[in-house]
Design a protein around this motif. Structure first.
Motif, PDB file in Angstrom:
ATOM      1  N   THR A 149       0.840  -1.153   0.153  1.00  0.00           N
ATOM      2  CA  THR A 149       0.045  -0.002  -0.005  1.00  0.00           C
ATOM      3  C   THR A 149       0.926   1.324   0.178  1.00  0.00           C
ATOM      4  OG1 THR A 149      -1.952  -1.171   1.122  1.00  0.00           O
ATOM      5  CG2 THR A 149      -1.629   1.190   1.502  1.00  0.00           C
ATOM      6  N   ARG A 206      -5.792  10.423   4.708  1.00  0.00           N
ATOM      7  CA  ARG A 206      -5.782   9.641   3.320  1.00  0.00           C
ATOM      8  C   ARG A 206      -4.891   8.452   3.345  1.00  0.00           C
ATOM      9  NH1 ARG A 206      -5.754  14.866  -0.826  1.00  0.00           N
ATOM     10  NH2 ARG A 206      -8.141  15.343  -0.671  1.00  0.00           N
ATOM     11  N   SER A 259       2.097   2.096  -3.345  1.00  0.00           N
ATOM     12  CA  SER A 259       1.132   2.525  -4.507  1.00  0.00           C
ATOM     13  C   SER A 259       0.580   3.717  -4.126  1.00  0.00           C
ATOM     14  CB  SER A 259       0.068   1.526  -4.139  1.00  0.00           C
ATOM     15  OG  SER A 259      -0.762   1.514  -2.933  1.00  0.00           O
ATOM     16  N   LEU A 260       1.076   4.365  -2.934  1.00  0.00           N
ATOM     17  CA  LEU A 260       0.491   5.816  -2.602  1.00  0.00           C
ATOM     18  C   LEU A 260       1.041   6.855  -3.502  1.00  0.00           C
ATOM     19  CD1 LEU A 260       0.262   5.434   1.398  1.00  0.00           C
ATOM     20  CD2 LEU A 260      -1.664   5.584  -0.121  1.00  0.00           C
ATOM     21  N   ALA A 313      -6.007   4.297   3.243  1.00  0.00           N
ATOM     22  CA  ALA A 313      -5.596   3.416   2.159  1.00  0.00           C
ATOM     23  C   ALA A 313      -5.036   2.047   2.950  1.00  0.00           C
ATOM     24  CB  ALA A 313      -4.724   4.010   1.569  1.00  0.00           C
ATOM     25  N   HIS A 358      -7.787   0.104   4.528  1.00  0.00           N
ATOM     26  CA  HIS A 358      -8.487  -0.608   3.621  1.00  0.00           C
ATOM     27  C   HIS A 358      -7.636  -2.027   3.255  1.00  0.00           C
ATOM     28  CE1 HIS A 358     -11.585   2.090   3.337  1.00  0.00           C
ATOM     29  NE2 HIS A 358     -11.183   2.937   2.705  1.00  0.00           N
ATOM     30  N   GLN A 394       1.619  11.510   0.109  1.00  0.00           N
ATOM     31  CA  GLN A 394       0.980  10.631   1.341  1.00  0.00           C
ATOM     32  C   GLN A 394       1.893   9.598   1.710  1.00  0.00           C
ATOM     33  OE1 GLN A 394      -2.901   8.955   0.186  1.00  0.00           O
ATOM     34  NE2 GLN A 394      -3.304  10.717  -1.096  1.00  0.00           N
TER      35      GLN A 394
END
Length: 211
Positions: free
Chosen positions: A150, A192, A153-154, A196, A199, A158
């Motif tokens: 994750t 944010r 991928s941010l 992420a 999730h 972030q």
């Protein structure tokens, strides 16, 4: 590191003490690499950024005036090196974009406010399935892999904020100073990124939970 210890370390570094430099690299090196990876996708490029940082830091020791801590100074050099190198990387973003999108609607209701007396910035809700899992669930290889994927991928803005805040343990004020962010923008970016990660963890724990 208190100011007296930092002055002694700085004196040793300026005197060319190799053991002092090795100790500083051992102390800050892993953190520098994690933050560099927030700016660029390629691990080899991130390692090169860290090397550039150390070269620049050693070359600039005589000009270090102590207006910030030695750690903050080194990380500032890293951020500058990473932004320069990031311009040629597909995962890079203009530094000005760190402030972008602060007015967009986000799920802030899923977090307690930053001034909450006990759970500042923590999630307000817990997936009930998590309660049935062993305490070690969040430290499993699957969970760690989900978190790391994750982070990769941010958006760089972030990734940098959550890496500094939640992995390196920097304060909000330190992150805002290093990344030249307002408190509000830093908070939005952090929320944010945390969403992420949440999730991603929900997906992993849902798979592991009994039906």
């Amino acid at each position: 590191m208190n100011s007296a210890n930092e002055r002694r370390l700085l004196a040793r570094l300026r005197a060319g003490d190799e053991r002092a430099f090795r100790a500083l690299v051992a102390d800050l090196g892993p953190s520098l690499l994690r933050v560099a990876r927030a700016y660029v996708r390629d691990s080899e490029v991130a390692a090169e950024i860290v090397q550039e940082t150390w070269v620049a830091a050693l070359g600039g020791l005589d000009n270090f005036e102590g207006r910030s801590s030695l750690r903050t100074w080194v990380f500032t050099i890293l951020a500058n090196c990473a932004r320069r190198r990031g311009k040629t990387e597909s995962r890079s973003a203009p530094f000005s974009s760190l402030n972008a999108g602060a007015s967009e609607e986000i799920e802030l209701d899923r977090f307690f406010p930053t001034n909450h007396h006990r759970w500042a910035s923590c999630w307000t809700t817990i997936n009930t399935r998590w309660e049935a899992l062993p305490e070690e669930a969040l430290s499993t290889e699957e969970a760690n892999a989900a978190i790391m994927e994750t982070l990769k991928s941010l958006p760089p803005n972030q990734a940098a904020v959550i890496t500094l805040r939640d992995i390196e343990g920097w304060s909000s004020e330190e992150v805002c100073s290093l990344l030249v962010l307002s408190s509000a923008n830093q908070r939005v970016l952090l929320h944010r990124a945390r969403l992420a990660v949440r999730h991603a963890l929900e997906g992993v724990l849902r798979v592991r939970s009994p039906s």
